[in-house]
Design an enzyme around this catalytic site. Structure first.
Site, PDB file in Angstrom:
ATOM      1  CB  ALA A 173      -0.191  10.372  -1.108  1.00  0.00           C
ATOM      2  NE  ARG A 211      -5.828   3.413  -0.851  1.00  0.00           N
ATOM      3  CZ  ARG A 211      -4.932   2.978   0.041  1.00  0.00           C
ATOM      4  NH1 ARG A 211      -4.359   3.825   0.880  1.00  0.00           N
ATOM      5  NH2 ARG A 211      -4.610   1.701   0.101  1.00  0.00           N
ATOM      6  CD  GLN A 263      -2.431   7.097  -2.886  1.00  0.00           C
ATOM      7  OE1 GLN A 263      -1.804   7.650  -1.999  1.00  0.00           O
ATOM      8  NE2 GLN A 263      -3.356   6.181  -2.644  1.00  0.00           N
ATOM      9  CG  LEU A 275      -5.791  -2.929  11.195  1.00  0.00           C
ATOM     10  CD1 LEU A 275      -6.661  -2.949  12.440  1.00  0.00           C
ATOM     11  CD2 LEU A 275      -4.362  -2.505  11.535  1.00  0.00           C
ATOM     12  CE1 TYR A 320      -4.441  14.103   3.135  1.00  0.00           C
ATOM     13  CE2 TYR A 320      -4.387  11.898   2.206  1.00  0.00           C
ATOM     14  CZ  TYR A 320      -4.010  12.797   3.184  1.00  0.00           C
ATOM     15  OH  TYR A 320      -3.192  12.395   4.216  1.00  0.00           O
ATOM     16  CB  SER A 361      -0.888  -0.011   1.243  1.00  0.00           C
ATOM     17  OG  SER A 361      -1.927   0.922   1.141  1.00  0.00           O
ATOM     18  N   PRO A 362       0.394   2.358  -0.590  1.00  0.00           N
ATOM     19  CG  PRO A 362      -1.035   3.979  -1.426  1.00  0.00           C
ATOM     20  CD  PRO A 362      -0.871   2.505  -1.322  1.00  0.00           C
ATOM     21  CB  CYS A 416       3.348   9.710   3.383  1.00  0.00           C
ATOM     22  SG  CYS A 416       2.094  10.186   2.178  1.00  0.00           S
TER      23      CYS A 416
END
Length: 356
Positions: free
Chosen positions: A57, A229, A99, A300, A181, A22-23, A25
């Site tokens: 992102a 997403r 992303q 998770l 966002y 997963s992306p 940061c």
């Protein structure tokens, strides 16, 4: 053969398995330019067996970054460094996406380990933020509402960023429409109080996201997959709902998206979420069934057996994980070993593959 370690194809790309990164940061860029940290961080997952690595992102324009330390792809210098990272991943047998993001009213914030919280002042490297409406996120500075010209600049920013991402060699382009966002801010009634063609009905609130998906698809051409997403729920009364997410997923597919990457939350601070293993998987299942579009589940997921169950239950077509890859950059190889799946291992790691 497990489902988790079976290949999955979208357009011209075939991913070697369905356990993806997963992306996440890293808050380690300088003027939007990825650093050595990013090269090592992302390439290690390819050696560790990831089917797809989604880079963090990444701001499509300078003011679209979450923090001053976030990566960007609005300049050729950034594109060229990203191209080196893509090459590193490909050299290790992996595939990598990016992303594309605009943080909207949640931009210009301090990174997680900074002493301060909230909005970074302009005098300290921050910038004014924009949003659908003049509604601030709790604890952050009030944004400026985007006018028609500002909306056009956002669309152009995504198109230009997508073009640079294609030139850098990325295998997947993902449009970030989640986590509070900008594109999510337009989707949610809790942050969008507009009375023009971008506010009110779900069709209007989804208009900007769908415009962005269309321009990214146009730039990507017919070969590259485009993902979106979505936060499937705001976890708050009056917010964006799973039913609306399923509809937006259908519209996104019609606009050229190949998969919906299903997360949740982010539009409000302090909402009550029942965190538990796989807590977002039902949202992916709902969008997959009612939205009639492939999905990826996230949230998770920390073992190969758990990820296999997500797929075998029909809830999703792929699984993204984040924290578990940070704990173990070879999560993919470990999960394959635990499930008894025969997958290619780097020759340098063959000794760990032996089962005797």
């Amino acid at each position: 053969m497990t489902l988790l370690f079976s290949p999955l194809s979208f357009r011209s790309r075939t991913f070697r398995n369905r356990l993806w990164v997963s992306p996440m940061c890293m808050y380690s860029a300088v003027d939007g330019v990825p650093q050595r940290w990013h090269r090592t961080h992302l390439a290690q997952f390819a050696s560790g067996g990831a089917g797809l690595i989604m880079a963090e992102a990444t701001g499509v324009v300078p003011e679209g970054r979450i923090s001053p330390r976030d990566t960007g792809i609005w300049s050729d210098e950034q594109r060229d460094v990203w191209a080196e990272i893509v090459s590193d991943v490909h050299e290790r047998g992996g595939m990598i996406g990016i992303q594309l993001a605009h943080a909207g009213r949640m931009a210009s914030t301090w990174w997680p380990w900074a002493a301060q919280r909230g909005t970074v002042p302009v005098a300290e490297g921050g910038w004014p933020t924009v949003a659908p409406s003049v509604i601030a996120f709790e604890g952050y500075a009030a944004p400026e509402a985007l006018d028609a010209g500002g909306i056009e600049r956002v669309v152009t920013g995504f198109a230009d960023a997508a073009r640079r991402a294609v030139d850098a060699g990325f295998d997947v382009l993902e449009v970030h429409g989640a986590h509070g966002y900008l594109l999510h801010e337009f989707l949610s009634p809790l942050s969008n109080a507009r009375d023009d063609e971008y506010g009110g009905s779900l069709q209007n609130r989804a208009r900007l996201l769908l415009r962005v998906v269309r321009v990214v698809r146009e730039v990507a051409g017919e070969d590259l997959p485009v993902f979106v997403r979505l936060s499937a729920t705001d976890w708050a009364e009056g917010g964006f709902t799973p039913e609306e997410a399923a509809q937006v997923g259908r519209w996104a597919a019609d606009a050229g998206a190949d998969l919906v990457d299903v997360s949740s939350g982010g539009i409000l601070a302090g909402v009550k979420v029942e965190y538990r293993p796989g807590f977002q998987v039902p949202f992916a299942a709902s969008i997959r069934s009612s939205g009639r579009v492939p999905t990826a589940a996230v949230g998770l997921i920390s073992s190969g057996a758990q990820a296999e169950e997500v797929l075998s239950s029909g809830a999703a077509d792929a699984v993204f994980a984040a924290r578990e890859w940070l704990r173990d950059p070879h999560f993919g190889l470990r999960a394959a070993h635990e499930l008894g799946a025969e997958v290619p291992w780097p020759p340098q790691y063959q000794r760990a593959h032996w089962r005797d």
